[in-house]
Scaffold this motif. Structure first.
Motif, PDB file in Angstrom:
ATOM      1  N   ASN A 260       0.894  -1.287  -0.027  1.00 34.98           N
ATOM      2  CA  ASN A 260      -0.163   0.003   0.244  1.00 34.98           C
ATOM      3  C   ASN A 260       0.858   1.263   0.011  1.00 34.98           C
ATOM      4  OD1 ASN A 260      -2.112  -1.421  -0.180  1.00 34.98           O
ATOM      5  ND2 ASN A 260      -2.985  -1.368   2.036  1.00 34.98           N
ATOM      6  N   CYS A 261       2.124   1.195  -0.483  1.00 33.91           N
ATOM      7  CA  CYS A 261       2.802   2.362  -0.760  1.00 33.91           C
ATOM      8  C   CYS A 261       2.624   2.788  -2.135  1.00 33.91           C
ATOM      9  CB  CYS A 261       4.563   1.976  -0.801  1.00 33.91           C
ATOM     10  SG  CYS A 261       4.755   1.617   0.861  1.00 33.91           S
ATOM     11  N   ALA A 262       2.876   4.072  -2.482  1.00 34.52           N
ATOM     12  CA  ALA A 262       2.657   4.683  -3.889  1.00 34.52           C
ATOM     13  C   ALA A 262       3.760   4.413  -4.483  1.00 34.52           C
ATOM     14  CB  ALA A 262       2.381   6.303  -3.714  1.00 34.52           C
ATOM     15  N   LEU A 263       3.415   4.180  -6.040  1.00 34.71           N
ATOM     16  CA  LEU A 263       4.554   3.879  -7.026  1.00 34.71           C
ATOM     17  C   LEU A 263       5.061   5.139  -8.087  1.00 34.71           C
ATOM     18  CD1 LEU A 263       5.554   1.217  -8.432  1.00 34.71           C
ATOM     19  CD2 LEU A 263       3.692   1.386  -9.927  1.00 34.71           C
ATOM     20  N   THR A 264       6.331   5.420  -8.193  1.00 36.72           N
ATOM     21  CA  THR A 264       6.738   6.338  -8.850  1.00 36.72           C
ATOM     22  C   THR A 264       6.744   5.822 -10.333  1.00 36.72           C
ATOM     23  OG1 THR A 264       9.214   5.705  -9.038  1.00 36.72           O
ATOM     24  CG2 THR A 264       8.496   7.049  -6.881  1.00 36.72           C
ATOM     25  N   PRO A 265       6.992   7.012 -11.270  1.00 37.94           N
ATOM     26  CA  PRO A 265       6.835   6.696 -12.726  1.00 37.94           C
ATOM     27  C   PRO A 265       8.122   5.577 -13.198  1.00 37.94           C
ATOM     28  CG  PRO A 265       6.552   8.926 -12.283  1.00 37.94           C
ATOM     29  CD  PRO A 265       6.730   8.464 -10.944  1.00 37.94           C
ATOM     30  N   GLU A 266       9.176   5.746 -12.260  1.00 39.60           N
ATOM     31  CA  GLU A 266      10.310   5.016 -12.525  1.00 39.60           C
ATOM     32  C   GLU A 266      10.158   3.649 -12.130  1.00 39.60           C
ATOM     33  OE1 GLU A 266      10.643   8.214 -10.451  1.00 39.60           O
ATOM     34  OE2 GLU A 266      10.800   9.190 -12.668  1.00 39.60           O
ATOM     35  N   GLY A 267       9.166   3.332 -11.208  1.00 41.64           N
ATOM     36  CA  GLY A 267       9.045   2.095 -10.804  1.00 41.64           C
ATOM     37  C   GLY A 267       9.596   1.904  -9.469  1.00 41.64           C
TER      38      GLY A 267
ATOM     39  N   TRP B 179       6.062   7.271  -0.155  1.00 41.35           N
ATOM     40  CA  TRP B 179       5.134   7.348   1.031  1.00 41.35           C
ATOM     41  C   TRP B 179       5.381   8.781   1.534  1.00 41.35           C
ATOM     42  CZ3 TRP B 179       8.575   2.978   1.842  1.00 41.35           C
ATOM     43  CH2 TRP B 179       9.656   3.111   2.644  1.00 41.35           C
ATOM     44  N   GLU B 180       4.222   9.228   2.134  1.00 40.30           N
ATOM     45  CA  GLU B 180       4.437  10.649   2.797  1.00 40.30           C
ATOM     46  C   GLU B 180       5.471  10.588   3.887  1.00 40.30           C
ATOM     47  OE1 GLU B 180       1.471   9.239   1.538  1.00 40.30           O
ATOM     48  OE2 GLU B 180       0.943  11.170   0.587  1.00 40.30           O
ATOM     49  N   GLY B 181       6.271  11.624   3.578  1.00 36.05           N
ATOM     50  CA  GLY B 181       7.702  11.814   4.673  1.00 36.05           C
ATOM     51  C   GLY B 181       8.786  11.295   3.965  1.00 36.05           C
ATOM     52  N   LEU B 182       8.753  10.615   3.028  1.00 29.97           N
ATOM     53  CA  LEU B 182      10.230   9.880   2.540  1.00 29.97           C
ATOM     54  C   LEU B 182      10.957  10.826   2.094  1.00 29.97           C
ATOM     55  CD1 LEU B 182      11.701   7.313   1.949  1.00 29.97           C
ATOM     56  CD2 LEU B 182      10.392   7.099  -0.162  1.00 29.97           C
ATOM     57  N   THR B 183      10.451  11.902   1.386  1.00 29.54           N
ATOM     58  CA  THR B 183      11.059  12.994   0.913  1.00 29.54           C
ATOM     59  C   THR B 183      10.481  14.268   1.258  1.00 29.54           C
ATOM     60  OG1 THR B 183       9.987  12.968  -1.339  1.00 29.54           O
ATOM     61  CG2 THR B 183      12.191  11.965  -1.038  1.00 29.54           C
ATOM     62  N   ASP B 184      11.200  15.418   1.427  1.00 28.60           N
ATOM     63  CA  ASP B 184      10.342  16.749   1.770  1.00 28.60           C
ATOM     64  C   ASP B 184       9.405  17.008   0.830  1.00 28.60           C
ATOM     65  OD1 ASP B 184      11.910  16.733   4.256  1.00 28.60           O
ATOM     66  OD2 ASP B 184      13.527  18.069   3.123  1.00 28.60           O
ATOM     67  N   GLN B 185       9.886  16.917  -0.481  1.00 27.42           N
ATOM     68  CA  GLN B 185       8.897  17.375  -1.463  1.00 27.42           C
ATOM     69  C   GLN B 185       8.377  16.173  -2.278  1.00 27.42           C
ATOM     70  OE1 GLN B 185       7.829  20.402  -2.189  1.00 27.42           O
ATOM     71  NE2 GLN B 185       9.135  21.213  -0.635  1.00 27.42           N
ATOM     72  N   PRO B 186       6.990  15.946  -2.251  1.00 30.83           N
ATOM     73  CA  PRO B 186       6.758  14.662  -2.800  1.00 30.83           C
ATOM     74  C   PRO B 186       6.748  14.790  -4.577  1.00 30.83           C
ATOM     75  CG  PRO B 186       4.723  16.311  -2.408  1.00 30.83           C
ATOM     76  CD  PRO B 186       6.149  16.897  -1.824  1.00 30.83           C
ATOM     77  N   PRO B 187       7.081  13.783  -5.158  1.00 34.13           N
ATOM     78  CA  PRO B 187       7.257  13.533  -6.290  1.00 34.13           C
ATOM     79  C   PRO B 187       6.026  14.306  -7.366  1.00 34.13           C
ATOM     80  CG  PRO B 187       7.461  11.460  -5.598  1.00 34.13           C
ATOM     81  CD  PRO B 187       7.051  12.420  -4.559  1.00 34.13           C
ATOM     82  N   ALA B 188       6.292  14.981  -8.311  1.00 33.40           N
ATOM     83  CA  ALA B 188       5.237  15.522  -9.219  1.00 33.40           C
ATOM     84  C   ALA B 188       3.850  14.629  -9.754  1.00 33.40           C
ATOM     85  CB  ALA B 188       5.720  16.174 -10.292  1.00 33.40           C
ATOM     86  N   GLN B 189       4.497  13.427  -9.603  1.00 33.22           N
ATOM     87  CA  GLN B 189       3.280  12.410 -10.408  1.00 33.22           C
ATOM     88  C   GLN B 189       3.770  11.020  -9.841  1.00 33.22           C
ATOM     89  OE1 GLN B 189       3.714  12.076 -14.644  1.00 33.22           O
ATOM     90  NE2 GLN B 189       1.541  11.410 -14.602  1.00 33.22           N
TER      91      GLN B 189
END
Ligand code: OXD
Ligand code: MN
Length: 612
Positions: free
Chosen positions: A337-344, A348-358
């Motif tokens: 139940n984590c999110a998936l980046t376009p790079e595969g 998740w919330e808090g993993l990076t300061d800024q969320p990826p754009a997509q």
């Protein structure tokens, strides 16, 4: 009959379950890496796992659960003791025969169209007297690959088991397939979910959910609910506790075990890095969630971690909050139940300061930072072998466990409780653990504390009052009982700002605790126990002034009196099963904290260094 283990009881049980659950196939897990690869690849092909980009996250997968199957289900968790009183007011009780009949009906034909996997598993170091062997029968391949990361499984466990006894753990997702019916990525049962501990024969049955503690039956079910019941009868403790060692610059390691309700950063504490100035100290992880603790011949308590893997909450985890786990998560992980980046890769919330754009969110939908909903589920998880974490202490494999010098209990409370204090004796320590809790904000009443005694509320397999008595009795028997401490990392000031920086700085409190048990640190007497003065903590590398420390440690007689009075509501639930010794501590504390009656005893200036 396609398989076979040498254990007659196991064979008979497999045959019986095959006839009853009617799977298409039966498969005995060998626990090998090749088996993990094969089953995970089949799941990827079937669409129930996503393989992450092997360049970014080798040998790692993302599972997306059914949106209605995302957490442990306390209201569907049952403790079946012979009588309701034995289970006590904090457990859902069901009469064992009636529950067996209900579950028998649900399991009839429940595995149709699926494979029935048989997973022998060992909780605790293989070959240790502390270890327990279970066998989980399940129709969930997700459970098989998760169990491979969470415990020793397969052929070596069967060999160890021989003709011996094992805990029967039966699980089905409760979603039989009719001939030709297509499967879904995360099968579960929308109408019926049960997680049941039968304490009369020690067996565990779970139906309808594929998620975490509902489905990985070695964890909360066997290692806490079943084990706590057994531990009471056999004179040991099965606890919802982390175990860590603090190694000092001279190379001496002191072990402590700690219980914290959820959302108190237990996994982070179990593997924290020292703060600036304290680099000579090392936190060595034995476990982050469960401890089995037994009295040793030397009158001390000895603890093992029954688990071999972490099943941790992902959101909020990052290189600052827990660098050690981030290193463990670089490969060989099952994310759920984590999110998936376009790079595969995952996010998740808090993993990076800024969320990826997509992103693709945990339900497979397109997501951007403007979406107005979290990308990962708040209870998104990682499952990873403990062997992957650099902070693990090789002593976790010691067959006799590690000696415990202190217990630490801590809730999430913005007021009333100081950073740390030591209970005056075992009985008072049990009192502070029994009344543990974290703040819940109820809109109408302001802050209320949700009591979570010993952080065991959902996990104690029998009457909580009897469990308190068991702790009191065990303490009496020990020649060298651990000292007991309460901590609170979460106190806030009038502007609702945290007064304590937390995370790695918590090591300063841990060091004081260790120094107390070694007779090396001072303390002041207070109404609730012994508290450090500013000069008793090691401030190397941190400028933390006396005023701030005073706010952190302040004991307000009225607040404390209210808190103690509130304990009465908890105790009242248990009627005359409440141990008289706890009632007595309650009476004593109430008297000493009643303002005006006995003067202000919240704090005296008496100082003492040695611990009794
Ligand atoms: C856990 C819990 O997942 O305590 O460890 O809920
Ligand atoms: Mn837990």
């Amino acid at each position: 009959m396609p398989i076979i283990a040498q254990n007659k009881d196991l064979n008979a049980w497999i045959e019986e379950m095959q006839a009853h659950c009617r799977p298409d196939a039966v498969y005995l897990c060998d626990g090998s890496d090749a088996e993990f690869q094969r089953i995970s690849s089949q799941m990827v092909e079937a669409g129930s796992l996503i393989r992450l980009n092997p360049d970014l996250r080798p040998n790692s997968f993302l599972a997306r659960s059914d949106p209605a199957d995302v957490a442990r289900l306390e209201h569907r968790t049952f403790v079946c003791t012979t009588t309701k009183d034995e289970a006590g007011p904090t457990n859902n009780w069901a009469e064992p025969a009636a529950m067996r009949a209900e579950l028998d009906a649900l399991f009839r034909g429940a595995m149709a169209g699926r494979t029935m996997y048989v997973i022998p598993f060992c909780m605790g170091p293989m070959g240790s007297d502390h270890a327990l062997i279970g066998v989980q029968i399940t129709d969930s391949p997700y459970v098989v690959i998760s169990m491979k990361l969470m415990a020793q499984i397969g052929t070596p466990v069967l060999d160890l088991l021989g003709e011996g006894e094992f805990t029967r753990c039966l699980h089905s997702v409760g979603a039989p397939l009719a001939p030709g019916q297509a499967d879904v990525p995360w099968p579960c049962n929308a109408d019926h979910k049960y997680i049941v501990s039968f304490q009369d024969d020690g067996s565990i049955t779970s139906f309808g959910s594929g998620y975490g503690g509902n489905a990985l039956l070695g964890k909360k079910c066997l290692s806490l609910r079943t084990a706590s019941y057994r531990a009471r009868n056999e004179g040991w403790l099965a606890e919802h506790m982390l175990i860590v060692g603090l190694e000092d610059p001279a190379g001496e390691t002191t072990y402590v075990a700690g219980a914290f309700p959820s959302a108190c950063g237990k996994t982070n504490f179990a593997m924290m890095l020292p703060p600036e100035g304290m680099e000579g100290y090392t936190v060595k992880t034995i476990g982050d969630d469960i401890a089995w603790i037994r009295p040793g011949a030397d009158g001390r308590l000895w603890a093992v971690n029954p688990e071999d893997g972490f099943f941790g909450v992902a959101p909020g985890t990052n290189g600052k909050t827990n660098p050690n786990i981030m290193q463990a998560l670089t490969r060989n992980v099952i994310f759920t139940n984590c999110a998936l980046t376009p790079e595969g890769d995952i996010w998740w919330e808090g993993l990076t300061d800024q969320p990826p754009a997509q992103l693709t969110d945990w339900q497979g939908r397109d997501w951007t930072p403007e979406a107005g909903r979290p990308a990962a589920h708040p209870n998104a998880r990682f499952t990873v072998s403990q062997a992957s974490a650099p902070s693990m202490d090789p002593a976790r494999a010691d067959l006799q466990g590690v000696p415990i010098s202190a217990f630490i209990f801590g809730g999430r409370l913005s007021h009333t409780y100081p950073l740390v204090f030591q209970s005056r004796d075992w009985t008072e320590g049990v009192y502070w653990a029994a009344t543990l809790g974290s703040e819940a904000t109820a809109a109408a009443e302001g802050q209320t504390t949700r009591r979570d005694p010993f952080a065991m509320l959902p996990f104690c397999g029998y009457n909580m009052a009897d469990y308190w008595q068991h702790w009191l009795d065990l303490g009496q028997e020990l020649a060298n009982p651990p000292a007991i401490f309460r901590v609170n990392w979460f106190r806030r000031d009038a502007d609702r700002k945290f007064i304590w920086p937390g995370f790695g700085q918590n090591l300063r409190a841990l060091k004081w605790i260790v120094d107390r048990v070694k007779g090396r640190a001072g303390a002041e007497e207070a109404a609730i126990g012994e508290v450090p003065g500013h000069g008793d903590l090691d401030w190397t590398g941190l400028d933390y002034g006396r005023d701030r420390f005073a706010a952190l440690m302040a004991l307000d007689a009225e607040e404390l009196a209210r808190e103690i009075a509130d304990h009465r509501d908890l105790f009242a639930e248990f009627g005359d099963r409440l141990p008289p010794a706890l009632d007595e501590v309650h009476r004593r504390l109430s008297e000493s904290l009643t303002p005006g009656q006995t003067g202000d005893h919240t704090r005296s200036t008496a100082r003492q260094v040695a611990v009794g």
